[in-house]
Design a protein around this motif. Structure first.
Motif, mmCIF file in Angstrom:
data_model
loop_
_atom_site.group_PDB
_atom_site.id
_atom_site.type_symbol
_atom_site.label_atom_id
_atom_site.label_comp_id
_atom_site.label_asym_id
_atom_site.label_seq_id
_atom_site.Cartn_x
_atom_site.Cartn_y
_atom_site.Cartn_z
ATOM 1 N N ASN A 80 -15.995 4.681 3.635
ATOM 2 C CA ASN A 80 -15.325 5.751 2.614
ATOM 3 C C ASN A 80 -16.337 7.208 2.704
ATOM 4 O O ASN A 80 -15.974 8.201 2.462
ATOM 5 C CB ASN A 80 -15.565 5.573 1.183
ATOM 6 N N GLY A 125 0.727 -1.117 0.119
ATOM 7 C CA GLY A 125 -0.126 -0.114 -0.056
ATOM 8 C C GLY A 125 0.885 1.334 0.081
ATOM 9 O O GLY A 125 0.537 2.091 -0.572
ATOM 10 N N ASN A 140 -8.405 7.881 3.521
ATOM 11 C CA ASN A 140 -7.449 6.777 3.334
ATOM 12 C C ASN A 140 -6.873 5.950 4.502
ATOM 13 O O ASN A 140 -6.994 4.608 4.516
ATOM 14 C CB ASN A 140 -6.389 7.360 2.532
ATOM 15 N N ARG A 182 1.199 2.757 -8.613
ATOM 16 C CA ARG A 182 0.243 1.524 -8.638
ATOM 17 C C ARG A 182 0.794 0.405 -9.566
ATOM 18 O O ARG A 182 1.154 -0.835 -9.427
ATOM 19 C CB ARG A 182 -1.133 1.661 -9.300
ATOM 20 N N SER A 206 2.829 1.320 -3.369
ATOM 21 C CA SER A 206 1.800 1.993 -4.484
ATOM 22 C C SER A 206 1.882 3.292 -4.275
ATOM 23 O O SER A 206 1.818 4.245 -5.496
ATOM 24 C CB SER A 206 0.522 1.368 -4.193
ATOM 25 N N ASP A 207 1.691 4.122 -3.100
ATOM 26 C CA ASP A 207 1.554 5.302 -2.801
ATOM 27 C C ASP A 207 2.928 6.308 -3.486
ATOM 28 O O ASP A 207 2.572 7.318 -3.922
ATOM 29 C CB ASP A 207 1.058 6.018 -1.526
ATOM 30 N N VAL A 262 -7.568 -0.516 -6.423
ATOM 31 C CA VAL A 262 -7.219 0.784 -6.616
ATOM 32 C C VAL A 262 -6.704 1.213 -7.921
ATOM 33 O O VAL A 262 -6.969 2.196 -8.619
ATOM 34 C CB VAL A 262 -5.853 1.357 -5.769
ATOM 35 N N TYR A 263 -6.008 0.394 -8.515
ATOM 36 C CA TYR A 263 -5.353 0.865 -10.071
ATOM 37 C C TYR A 263 -6.664 0.796 -10.743
ATOM 38 O O TYR A 263 -6.993 1.634 -11.812
ATOM 39 C CB TYR A 263 -4.419 0.063 -10.318
ATOM 40 N N GLU A 308 -9.081 3.621 -10.655
ATOM 41 C CA GLU A 308 -8.289 5.139 -10.994
ATOM 42 C C GLU A 308 -8.424 4.951 -12.639
ATOM 43 O O GLU A 308 -8.218 6.154 -13.266
ATOM 44 C CB GLU A 308 -7.193 5.322 -10.579
ATOM 45 N N SER A 325 -7.317 2.085 5.249
ATOM 46 C CA SER A 325 -6.129 1.296 5.573
ATOM 47 C C SER A 325 -6.149 0.568 6.899
ATOM 48 O O SER A 325 -5.911 -0.511 6.910
ATOM 49 C CB SER A 325 -5.065 2.117 5.424
ATOM 50 N N TRP A 330 -2.507 8.771 -10.426
ATOM 51 C CA TRP A 330 -1.477 8.741 -9.585
ATOM 52 C C TRP A 330 -0.280 9.813 -10.024
ATOM 53 O O TRP A 330 0.457 10.415 -9.092
ATOM 54 C CB TRP A 330 -0.921 7.496 -9.330
#
Length: 523
Positions: free
Chosen positions: A440, A141, A449, A149, A144-145, A196-197, A200, A453, A260
Protein backbone atom coordinates in the motif's frame (compact mmCIF):
# COMPACT_ATOMS: atom_id res chain seq x y z
CA UNK A 1 3.40 13.15 -28.17
CA UNK A 2 -0.15 12.04 -27.28
CA UNK A 3 -2.73 14.10 -25.42
CA UNK A 4 -3.19 11.36 -22.81
CA UNK A 5 0.55 11.39 -22.09
CA UNK A 6 0.52 15.14 -21.53
CA UNK A 7 -2.46 14.85 -19.22
CA UNK A 8 -0.79 12.13 -17.20
CA UNK A 9 2.43 14.11 -16.76
CA UNK A 10 0.44 17.19 -15.69
CA UNK A 11 -1.58 15.31 -13.03
CA UNK A 12 0.72 16.39 -10.22
CA UNK A 13 0.08 20.07 -10.97
CA UNK A 14 -3.66 19.43 -11.05
CA UNK A 15 -3.49 17.62 -7.70
CA UNK A 16 -1.72 20.57 -6.11
CA UNK A 17 -4.40 22.90 -7.46
CA UNK A 18 -7.11 20.55 -6.17
CA UNK A 19 -5.53 20.60 -2.71
CA UNK A 20 -5.41 24.38 -2.62
CA UNK A 21 -9.02 24.56 -3.74
CA UNK A 22 -9.98 22.04 -1.06
CA UNK A 23 -8.30 24.09 1.67
CA UNK A 24 -10.15 27.23 0.62
CA UNK A 25 -13.54 25.58 0.25
CA UNK A 26 -13.38 23.79 3.62
CA UNK A 27 -12.05 26.70 5.64
CA UNK A 28 -15.51 27.46 6.99
CA UNK A 29 -16.49 23.83 7.61
CA UNK A 30 -15.94 21.82 10.77
CA UNK A 31 -15.27 18.72 8.68
CA UNK A 32 -12.46 18.69 6.12
CA UNK A 33 -13.15 15.28 4.56
CA UNK A 34 -15.26 12.13 4.80
CA UNK A 35 -12.84 10.71 7.39
CA UNK A 36 -13.82 13.47 9.82
CA UNK A 37 -17.46 12.36 9.67
CA UNK A 38 -16.74 8.93 11.17
CA UNK A 39 -16.91 8.69 14.97
CA UNK A 40 -16.11 5.80 17.32
CA UNK A 41 -19.62 5.63 18.70
CA UNK A 42 -22.76 3.47 18.46
CA UNK A 43 -22.84 2.90 14.71
CA UNK A 44 -19.13 2.13 14.64
CA UNK A 45 -19.65 -0.43 17.42
CA UNK A 46 -22.25 -2.14 15.23
CA UNK A 47 -19.70 -2.22 12.41
CA UNK A 48 -17.11 -3.77 14.74
CA UNK A 49 -19.64 -6.35 15.96
CA UNK A 50 -20.32 -7.33 12.35
CA UNK A 51 -16.59 -7.34 11.54
CA UNK A 52 -15.82 -9.71 14.41
CA UNK A 53 -18.55 -12.18 13.43
CA UNK A 54 -17.57 -12.16 9.76
CA UNK A 55 -13.87 -12.48 10.69
CA UNK A 56 -14.71 -15.61 12.70
CA UNK A 57 -16.88 -16.92 9.86
CA UNK A 58 -14.14 -16.39 7.27
CA UNK A 59 -11.47 -17.97 9.48
CA UNK A 60 -13.66 -20.97 10.32
CA UNK A 61 -14.59 -21.51 6.67
CA UNK A 62 -11.02 -21.32 5.37
CA UNK A 63 -9.31 -23.29 8.17
CA UNK A 64 -12.04 -25.88 8.83
CA UNK A 65 -9.91 -28.57 7.18
CA UNK A 66 -7.30 -28.21 9.95
CA UNK A 67 -9.79 -30.28 11.96
CA UNK A 68 -12.04 -31.83 9.31
CA UNK A 69 -8.97 -33.07 7.40
CA UNK A 70 -6.95 -34.31 10.39
CA UNK A 71 -5.49 -37.79 9.86
CA UNK A 72 -6.34 -40.44 12.48
CA UNK A 73 -3.76 -42.88 13.84
CA UNK A 74 -4.21 -46.60 13.24
CA UNK A 75 -3.54 -48.33 16.59
CA UNK A 76 -5.06 -51.72 15.95
CA UNK A 77 -6.88 -54.14 13.66
CA UNK A 78 -9.81 -55.74 15.48
CA UNK A 79 -8.24 -56.91 18.75
CA UNK A 80 -4.64 -56.86 17.55
CA UNK A 81 -2.42 -53.85 18.32
CA UNK A 82 -0.44 -52.57 15.35
CA UNK A 83 2.41 -50.10 15.10
CA UNK A 84 1.79 -47.94 12.05
CA UNK A 85 0.23 -48.40 8.65
CA UNK A 86 2.71 -51.02 7.40
CA UNK A 87 1.74 -53.52 10.12
CA UNK A 88 -1.94 -52.68 9.64
CA UNK A 89 -1.82 -53.37 5.87
CA UNK A 90 0.02 -56.64 6.45
CA UNK A 91 -2.53 -57.86 9.01
CA UNK A 92 -5.53 -56.54 7.11
CA UNK A 93 -4.50 -58.33 3.91
CA UNK A 94 -4.25 -61.64 5.79
CA UNK A 95 -7.36 -61.48 7.97
CA UNK A 96 -9.57 -58.70 6.60
CA UNK A 97 -9.80 -57.17 10.07
CA UNK A 98 -11.36 -53.80 10.85
CA UNK A 99 -9.02 -50.91 11.73
CA UNK A 100 -9.06 -49.37 15.19
CA UNK A 101 -8.46 -45.63 15.02
CA UNK A 102 -7.26 -43.08 17.53
CA UNK A 103 -8.22 -39.46 16.92
CA UNK A 104 -9.05 -36.18 18.67
CA UNK A 105 -11.61 -34.95 16.13
CA UNK A 106 -13.95 -37.06 14.02
CA UNK A 107 -12.67 -35.92 10.66
CA UNK A 108 -13.72 -36.86 7.14
CA UNK A 109 -10.96 -39.49 7.13
CA UNK A 110 -12.44 -41.14 10.21
CA UNK A 111 -16.05 -41.28 9.02
CA UNK A 112 -15.34 -42.33 5.43
CA UNK A 113 -12.45 -44.62 6.43
CA UNK A 114 -9.69 -42.80 4.52
CA UNK A 115 -6.67 -43.94 6.48
CA UNK A 116 -2.93 -44.27 5.87
CA UNK A 117 -2.22 -43.75 2.14
CA UNK A 118 -5.91 -43.18 1.39
CA UNK A 119 -5.92 -40.20 3.78
CA UNK A 120 -4.00 -38.27 1.12
CA UNK A 121 -7.17 -38.18 -0.97
CA UNK A 122 -8.80 -35.95 1.65
CA UNK A 123 -5.73 -33.70 1.82
CA UNK A 124 -5.87 -33.32 -1.95
CA UNK A 125 -9.41 -31.93 -1.74
CA UNK A 126 -8.02 -29.00 0.28
CA UNK A 127 -6.28 -27.79 -2.87
CA UNK A 128 -9.60 -27.76 -4.74
CA UNK A 129 -11.40 -26.06 -1.85
CA UNK A 130 -8.71 -23.37 -1.66
CA UNK A 131 -9.06 -22.77 -5.39
CA UNK A 132 -12.71 -21.94 -4.66
CA UNK A 133 -11.56 -19.31 -2.14
CA UNK A 134 -9.27 -17.82 -4.81
CA UNK A 135 -12.13 -17.61 -7.32
CA UNK A 136 -14.41 -16.04 -4.72
CA UNK A 137 -11.85 -13.40 -3.81
CA UNK A 138 -11.54 -12.36 -7.45
CA UNK A 139 -15.30 -12.39 -8.15
CA UNK A 140 -16.52 -10.63 -5.02
CA UNK A 141 -13.76 -8.04 -5.12
CA UNK A 142 -15.24 -6.92 -8.43
CA UNK A 143 -18.83 -7.28 -7.15
CA UNK A 144 -17.93 -5.11 -4.17
CA UNK A 145 -16.49 -2.37 -6.38
CA UNK A 146 -19.42 -2.41 -8.81
CA UNK A 147 -22.47 -3.05 -6.62
CA UNK A 148 -21.45 -2.15 -3.07
CA UNK A 149 -19.60 -3.60 -0.08
CA UNK A 150 -22.72 -4.49 1.89
CA UNK A 151 -24.42 -6.28 -1.01
CA UNK A 152 -21.28 -8.32 -1.69
CA UNK A 153 -21.02 -9.29 2.00
CA UNK A 154 -24.70 -10.23 2.24
CA UNK A 155 -24.49 -12.49 -0.83
CA UNK A 156 -21.26 -14.04 0.48
CA UNK A 157 -22.76 -14.76 3.91
CA UNK A 158 -25.92 -16.31 2.46
CA UNK A 159 -23.96 -18.50 0.02
CA UNK A 160 -21.49 -19.58 2.70
CA UNK A 161 -24.33 -20.48 5.06
CA UNK A 162 -26.27 -22.48 2.47
CA UNK A 163 -23.39 -24.55 1.10
CA UNK A 164 -21.77 -25.23 4.48
CA UNK A 165 -25.14 -26.56 5.62
CA UNK A 166 -25.47 -28.69 2.46
CA UNK A 167 -21.92 -30.02 2.90
CA UNK A 168 -22.85 -31.31 6.37
CA UNK A 169 -25.13 -33.85 4.64
CA UNK A 170 -22.48 -35.07 2.19
CA UNK A 171 -22.72 -38.85 1.63
CA UNK A 172 -19.12 -39.26 0.45
CA UNK A 173 -15.85 -37.42 -0.17
CA UNK A 174 -16.75 -36.28 -3.69
CA UNK A 175 -19.85 -34.37 -2.62
CA UNK A 176 -18.08 -33.05 0.47
CA UNK A 177 -15.32 -31.56 -1.71
CA UNK A 178 -17.88 -30.19 -4.20
CA UNK A 179 -20.05 -28.37 -1.66
CA UNK A 180 -17.03 -27.17 0.32
CA UNK A 181 -15.47 -25.72 -2.84
CA UNK A 182 -18.64 -23.77 -3.63
CA UNK A 183 -18.80 -22.63 0.00
CA UNK A 184 -15.16 -21.57 -0.40
CA UNK A 185 -16.13 -19.21 -3.23
CA UNK A 186 -18.42 -17.33 -0.86
CA UNK A 187 -15.88 -17.54 1.98
CA UNK A 188 -13.40 -15.85 -0.34
CA UNK A 189 -15.93 -13.06 -0.80
CA UNK A 190 -16.27 -12.57 2.96
CA UNK A 191 -12.49 -12.54 3.38
CA UNK A 192 -11.91 -9.87 0.75
CA UNK A 193 -14.83 -7.51 1.38
CA UNK A 194 -15.07 -7.63 5.19
CA UNK A 195 -11.83 -5.74 5.81
CA UNK A 196 -12.58 -3.09 3.18
CA UNK A 197 -16.04 -2.43 4.61
CA UNK A 198 -14.68 -2.20 8.15
CA UNK A 199 -11.84 0.19 7.25
CA UNK A 200 -14.22 2.49 5.38
CA UNK A 201 -16.51 2.74 8.41
CA UNK A 202 -14.10 3.28 11.30
CA UNK A 203 -12.23 6.46 12.33
CA UNK A 204 -8.87 7.01 10.68
CA UNK A 205 -7.00 7.41 13.99
CA UNK A 206 -8.27 4.05 15.30
CA UNK A 207 -7.56 1.88 12.27
CA UNK A 208 -4.27 0.39 13.43
CA UNK A 209 -5.39 -0.99 16.79
CA UNK A 210 -8.78 -2.07 15.47
CA UNK A 211 -7.23 -3.99 12.56
CA UNK A 212 -4.85 -5.71 14.98
CA UNK A 213 -7.69 -6.51 17.41
CA UNK A 214 -10.43 -7.67 15.06
CA UNK A 215 -8.53 -10.08 12.87
CA UNK A 216 -8.00 -13.81 12.39
CA UNK A 217 -5.50 -14.16 15.25
CA UNK A 218 -7.91 -13.80 18.23
CA UNK A 219 -10.49 -15.89 16.41
CA UNK A 220 -7.89 -18.62 15.99
CA UNK A 221 -8.01 -18.86 19.78
CA UNK A 222 -11.81 -19.19 19.79
CA UNK A 223 -12.22 -21.54 16.80
CA UNK A 224 -10.42 -24.56 18.33
CA UNK A 225 -12.77 -24.40 21.31
CA UNK A 226 -15.75 -24.34 18.96
CA UNK A 227 -14.28 -27.31 17.06
CA UNK A 228 -13.77 -29.16 20.36
CA UNK A 229 -17.42 -28.64 21.25
CA UNK A 230 -18.57 -29.74 17.78
CA UNK A 231 -16.23 -32.78 17.81
CA UNK A 232 -17.14 -33.96 14.29
CA UNK A 233 -16.97 -32.34 10.86
CA UNK A 234 -20.73 -32.45 10.19
CA UNK A 235 -21.57 -30.51 13.35
CA UNK A 236 -18.74 -28.07 12.68
CA UNK A 237 -20.13 -27.39 9.20
CA UNK A 238 -23.51 -26.56 10.74
CA UNK A 239 -21.84 -24.22 13.25
CA UNK A 240 -20.04 -22.35 10.45
CA UNK A 241 -23.33 -22.07 8.59
CA UNK A 242 -24.95 -20.62 11.73
CA UNK A 243 -22.09 -18.10 12.07
CA UNK A 244 -22.73 -17.00 8.47
CA UNK A 245 -26.42 -16.52 9.25
CA UNK A 246 -25.51 -14.42 12.30
CA UNK A 247 -23.21 -12.35 10.06
CA UNK A 248 -26.13 -11.80 7.70
CA UNK A 249 -28.36 -10.47 10.50
CA UNK A 250 -25.53 -8.21 11.73
CA UNK A 251 -25.28 -6.74 8.21
CA UNK A 252 -29.03 -6.06 8.27
CA UNK A 253 -28.37 -3.57 11.09
CA UNK A 254 -25.89 -1.64 8.92
CA UNK A 255 -25.96 0.50 5.81
CA UNK A 256 -23.89 0.61 2.64
CA UNK A 257 -20.49 2.23 2.96
CA UNK A 258 -20.98 6.01 2.50
CA UNK A 259 -17.48 6.24 1.07
CA UNK A 260 -18.38 3.75 -1.68
CA UNK A 261 -21.54 5.75 -2.47
CA UNK A 262 -19.51 8.95 -2.77
CA UNK A 263 -16.99 7.16 -4.96
CA UNK A 264 -19.83 6.14 -7.28
CA UNK A 265 -21.24 9.68 -7.33
CA UNK A 266 -24.40 8.78 -5.35
CA UNK A 267 -24.25 11.89 -3.21
CA UNK A 268 -27.93 12.06 -2.23
CA UNK A 269 -27.94 8.52 -0.91
CA UNK A 270 -24.64 9.10 0.88
CA UNK A 271 -26.09 12.22 2.50
CA UNK A 272 -29.13 10.32 3.73
CA UNK A 273 -27.02 7.55 5.25
CA UNK A 274 -24.55 9.92 6.90
CA UNK A 275 -27.41 11.85 8.53
CA UNK A 276 -28.94 8.55 9.70
CA UNK A 277 -25.60 7.40 11.15
CA UNK A 278 -25.20 10.75 12.90
CA UNK A 279 -28.60 10.31 14.52
CA UNK A 280 -27.73 6.77 15.63
CA UNK A 281 -24.59 8.20 17.25
CA UNK A 282 -26.75 10.89 18.93
CA UNK A 283 -24.57 13.65 17.51
CA UNK A 284 -27.03 15.10 15.03
CA UNK A 285 -27.57 18.85 14.71
CA UNK A 286 -28.76 21.22 12.00
CA UNK A 287 -25.23 22.61 11.71
CA UNK A 288 -24.04 19.11 10.86
CA UNK A 289 -26.17 19.04 7.72
CA UNK A 290 -24.68 22.32 6.54
CA UNK A 291 -21.14 21.05 7.09
CA UNK A 292 -22.07 17.73 5.46
CA UNK A 293 -23.39 19.47 2.37
CA UNK A 294 -20.12 21.37 2.04
CA UNK A 295 -18.05 18.17 2.27
CA UNK A 296 -20.26 16.36 -0.24
CA UNK A 297 -20.16 19.29 -2.63
CA UNK A 298 -16.38 19.15 -2.62
CA UNK A 299 -16.46 15.39 -3.09
CA UNK A 300 -18.89 15.76 -5.99
CA UNK A 301 -16.55 18.21 -7.73
CA UNK A 302 -13.59 15.93 -7.15
CA UNK A 303 -15.61 13.00 -8.50
CA UNK A 304 -16.57 14.91 -11.63
CA UNK A 305 -12.97 16.02 -12.20
CA UNK A 306 -11.57 12.53 -11.66
CA UNK A 307 -14.03 11.09 -14.18
CA UNK A 308 -12.77 13.51 -16.82
CA UNK A 309 -9.17 12.41 -16.47
CA UNK A 310 -9.81 8.79 -15.46
CA UNK A 311 -7.42 6.22 -16.93
CA UNK A 312 -7.67 2.47 -16.52
CA UNK A 313 -4.67 0.61 -15.18
CA UNK A 314 -4.07 -3.13 -15.33
CA UNK A 315 -1.79 -5.78 -13.87
CA UNK A 316 0.72 -5.02 -16.65
CA UNK A 317 1.35 -1.55 -15.21
CA UNK A 318 2.92 -3.17 -12.12
CA UNK A 319 5.85 -4.09 -14.40
CA UNK A 320 6.20 -0.80 -16.29
CA UNK A 321 9.75 -0.08 -14.99
CA UNK A 322 12.60 -2.40 -14.06
CA UNK A 323 12.34 -1.26 -10.45
CA UNK A 324 8.59 -1.89 -10.23
CA UNK A 325 9.03 -5.24 -11.98
CA UNK A 326 11.58 -6.38 -9.38
CA UNK A 327 9.41 -5.17 -6.49
CA UNK A 328 6.24 -6.76 -7.86
CA UNK A 329 7.92 -10.12 -8.43
CA UNK A 330 9.49 -9.93 -4.96
CA UNK A 331 6.12 -9.34 -3.27
CA UNK A 332 4.44 -12.09 -5.30
CA UNK A 333 7.16 -14.67 -4.58
CA UNK A 334 7.29 -13.57 -0.94
CA UNK A 335 3.55 -13.88 -0.32
CA UNK A 336 3.47 -17.31 -2.00
CA UNK A 337 6.33 -18.47 0.26
CA UNK A 338 4.62 -17.12 3.37
CA UNK A 339 1.23 -18.71 2.67
CA UNK A 340 2.90 -21.98 1.70
CA UNK A 341 4.72 -22.11 5.05
CA UNK A 342 1.66 -21.18 7.14
CA UNK A 343 -0.83 -23.56 5.57
CA UNK A 344 1.61 -26.43 5.17
CA UNK A 345 2.13 -26.34 8.94
CA UNK A 346 -1.52 -25.76 9.82
CA UNK A 347 -2.99 -28.45 7.56
CA UNK A 348 -0.66 -31.02 9.11
CA UNK A 349 -0.99 -30.08 12.77
CA UNK A 350 -2.11 -33.60 13.68
CA UNK A 351 1.59 -34.51 13.38
CA UNK A 352 2.37 -32.42 16.47
CA UNK A 353 2.44 -33.85 19.97
CA UNK A 354 -0.22 -32.73 22.40
CA UNK A 355 -3.77 -31.56 21.84
CA UNK A 356 -4.80 -30.45 18.36
CA UNK A 357 -7.09 -27.87 19.98
CA UNK A 358 -4.55 -26.43 22.41
CA UNK A 359 -1.89 -26.25 19.72
CA UNK A 360 -4.27 -24.28 17.47
CA UNK A 361 -5.27 -21.95 20.31
CA UNK A 362 -1.62 -21.38 21.24
CA UNK A 363 -0.86 -20.38 17.65
CA UNK A 364 -3.75 -17.91 17.67
CA UNK A 365 -2.66 -16.41 20.98
CA UNK A 366 0.97 -16.06 19.89
CA UNK A 367 -0.08 -14.39 16.63
CA UNK A 368 -2.23 -11.90 18.50
CA UNK A 369 0.50 -11.09 21.03
CA UNK A 370 3.05 -10.54 18.25
CA UNK A 371 0.61 -8.27 16.39
CA UNK A 372 0.06 -6.12 19.48
CA UNK A 373 3.79 -5.87 20.31
CA UNK A 374 4.68 -4.88 16.75
CA UNK A 375 1.88 -2.29 16.65
CA UNK A 376 3.18 -0.65 19.85
CA UNK A 377 6.78 -0.73 18.62
CA UNK A 378 5.80 0.72 15.25
CA UNK A 379 3.92 3.57 16.98
CA UNK A 380 6.56 4.35 19.63
CA UNK A 381 9.85 3.77 17.79
CA UNK A 382 10.47 5.81 14.65
CA UNK A 383 13.37 3.55 13.60
CA UNK A 384 11.23 0.39 13.83
CA UNK A 385 10.24 0.31 10.17
CA UNK A 386 8.38 -2.03 7.84
CA UNK A 387 11.55 -3.56 6.39
CA UNK A 388 12.96 -4.34 9.83
CA UNK A 389 9.66 -6.00 10.82
CA UNK A 390 9.82 -8.21 7.73
CA UNK A 391 13.47 -9.14 8.19
CA UNK A 392 13.10 -9.98 11.89
CA UNK A 393 9.97 -12.05 11.21
CA UNK A 394 11.67 -13.95 8.38
CA UNK A 395 14.81 -14.60 10.46
CA UNK A 396 12.78 -15.98 13.37
CA UNK A 397 10.70 -18.10 10.99
CA UNK A 398 13.87 -19.36 9.32
CA UNK A 399 15.43 -20.21 12.70
CA UNK A 400 12.36 -22.10 13.95
CA UNK A 401 12.02 -24.09 10.70
CA UNK A 402 15.75 -24.87 10.74
CA UNK A 403 15.60 -26.15 14.32
CA UNK A 404 12.63 -28.37 13.46
CA UNK A 405 14.42 -29.77 10.40
CA UNK A 406 17.54 -30.58 12.45
CA UNK A 407 15.57 -32.23 15.26
CA UNK A 408 13.62 -34.38 12.80
CA UNK A 409 16.87 -35.32 11.02
CA UNK A 410 18.34 -36.54 14.30
CA UNK A 411 15.21 -38.56 15.02
CA UNK A 412 13.76 -36.27 17.70
CA UNK A 413 10.77 -33.94 17.67
CA UNK A 414 8.12 -33.89 20.33
CA UNK A 415 7.50 -30.51 21.95
CA UNK A 416 10.14 -28.87 19.72
CA UNK A 417 7.81 -29.29 16.73
CA UNK A 418 4.88 -27.74 18.58
CA UNK A 419 6.96 -24.75 19.76
CA UNK A 420 8.64 -24.29 16.38
CA UNK A 421 5.35 -24.45 14.51
CA UNK A 422 3.81 -21.87 16.87
CA UNK A 423 6.73 -19.46 16.42
CA UNK A 424 6.85 -19.89 12.63
CA UNK A 425 3.12 -19.30 12.11
CA UNK A 426 3.10 -16.35 14.53
CA UNK A 427 5.96 -14.68 12.64
CA UNK A 428 4.37 -15.38 9.27
CA UNK A 429 1.18 -13.72 10.52
CA UNK A 430 3.17 -10.54 11.01
CA UNK A 431 4.71 -11.00 7.57
CA UNK A 432 1.23 -10.90 6.04
CA UNK A 433 0.41 -7.60 7.74
CA UNK A 434 3.79 -6.00 7.00
CA UNK A 435 3.92 -7.09 3.36
CA UNK A 436 0.42 -5.80 2.58
CA UNK A 437 1.19 -2.54 4.36
CA UNK A 438 4.36 -2.09 2.29
CA UNK A 439 2.45 -2.77 -0.93
CA UNK A 440 0.00 0.00 0.00
CA UNK A 441 2.83 2.42 0.81
CA UNK A 442 5.16 1.56 -2.07
CA UNK A 443 2.90 1.60 -5.11
CA UNK A 444 1.42 4.79 -6.64
CA UNK A 445 -2.27 5.52 -6.06
CA UNK A 446 -2.95 4.83 -9.74
CA UNK A 447 -2.12 1.12 -9.34
CA UNK A 448 -2.34 0.59 -5.56
CA UNK A 449 -5.58 -1.39 -5.65
CA UNK A 450 -4.29 -3.43 -8.58
CA UNK A 451 -1.11 -4.24 -6.66
CA UNK A 452 -2.96 -5.33 -3.49
CA UNK A 453 -5.38 -7.42 -5.55
CA UNK A 454 -2.53 -9.10 -7.43
CA UNK A 455 -0.62 -9.97 -4.26
CA UNK A 456 -3.81 -11.19 -2.54
CA UNK A 457 -4.72 -13.43 -5.46
CA UNK A 458 -1.23 -14.91 -5.77
CA UNK A 459 -1.19 -15.65 -2.04
CA UNK A 460 -3.81 -18.35 -2.62
CA UNK A 461 -1.37 -20.30 -4.78
CA UNK A 462 0.77 -21.04 -1.74
CA UNK A 463 -2.18 -22.31 0.30
CA UNK A 464 -3.51 -24.40 -2.62
CA UNK A 465 -0.48 -26.67 -2.83
CA UNK A 466 0.66 -26.62 0.81
CA UNK A 467 -1.31 -29.72 1.99
CA UNK A 468 0.76 -31.99 -0.26
CA UNK A 469 4.14 -30.90 1.17
CA UNK A 470 4.14 -33.42 3.99
CA UNK A 471 3.79 -36.29 1.55
CA UNK A 472 7.59 -35.93 1.42
CA UNK A 473 7.72 -37.24 4.98
CA UNK A 474 7.16 -40.70 3.47
CA UNK A 475 10.78 -40.39 2.27
CA UNK A 476 12.16 -38.76 5.42
CA UNK A 477 10.45 -36.83 8.22
CA UNK A 478 12.86 -33.88 8.02
CA UNK A 479 12.48 -33.15 4.29
CA UNK A 480 9.23 -31.06 4.48
CA UNK A 481 10.82 -28.74 7.04
CA UNK A 482 13.98 -28.43 4.95
CA UNK A 483 11.84 -27.43 1.96
CA UNK A 484 10.16 -24.73 4.05
CA UNK A 485 13.59 -23.46 5.11
CA UNK A 486 14.44 -23.09 1.43
CA UNK A 487 11.24 -21.15 0.72
CA UNK A 488 11.86 -18.75 3.60
CA UNK A 489 15.51 -18.26 2.63
CA UNK A 490 14.54 -17.28 -0.92
CA UNK A 491 11.98 -14.79 0.39
CA UNK A 492 14.52 -13.24 2.79
CA UNK A 493 17.24 -12.78 0.17
CA UNK A 494 15.14 -11.20 -2.58
CA UNK A 495 13.29 -9.01 -0.07
CA UNK A 496 16.54 -7.57 1.32
CA UNK A 497 17.81 -6.88 -2.20
CA UNK A 498 14.81 -5.30 -3.90
CA UNK A 499 12.43 -3.78 -1.30
CA UNK A 500 13.21 -0.38 0.35
CA UNK A 501 11.95 0.95 3.67
CA UNK A 502 8.48 2.51 3.32
CA UNK A 503 7.68 3.81 6.80
CA UNK A 504 6.90 7.53 6.67
CA UNK A 505 7.51 7.85 2.93
CA UNK A 506 5.43 10.22 0.79
CA UNK A 507 2.78 8.25 -1.06
CA UNK A 508 3.09 8.62 -4.82
CA UNK A 509 -0.05 9.32 -6.81
CA UNK A 510 1.09 8.58 -10.36
CA UNK A 511 3.17 6.14 -12.32
CA UNK A 512 6.57 7.23 -13.64
CA UNK A 513 6.33 9.26 -16.88
CA UNK A 514 6.28 7.26 -20.07
CA UNK A 515 9.86 8.07 -21.06
CA UNK A 516 11.03 6.20 -17.94
CA UNK A 517 9.02 3.04 -18.65
CA UNK A 518 10.12 -0.19 -20.25
CA UNK A 519 7.14 -0.08 -22.60
CA UNK A 520 5.03 2.80 -23.86
CA UNK A 521 7.98 5.18 -24.24
CA UNK A 522 7.52 8.49 -26.00
CA UNK A 523 8.99 8.87 -29.46
Amino acid sequence: MSTSSEAEDDNFIEDVEDQKTLEVMTSSSKFKSLDDLVELRWYCLLVLFMAEITAFTALASVTMMVFAGANPTVVGCDHTIVNGCHEYYSLQNRSGCTPVLEYQFESVQVEFNYICDDAKKVKNTITVQTFGVLIGAAIFGQVSDNFGRRKALIISCIGNAVFNLISSYSPDLFYFALWRTIAGIFAGGITVVQMVYMVENIPRNHRMWIQNSITWSPNLILFPYVAWLAYDWRTLSVVISAASVLSFFALMLLEESPRWLVQKGKMDEARRLLVKIRKIDRLYSEEFEKDLDEVLRIEAEKHAKSNKKQKKYTFIHLFCTWKMMAQTLTFIVGIICTTFIVYALMYNMEKLSGSLYWNSAAIGASRWVVNIIVSIADYKLHWFGRKLINILSMLLTLASLGVMAVYMYTGHGGSILAIGTTVAIAMCSQLFIAKYLMVNELYPTAVRNVAVSAVSTMSRIGSMFSPQLFYLSDIAEWIPYAVLVGFQLVDLIIFCVFIPETKGVHLENHLPPKHKRIFGKRT
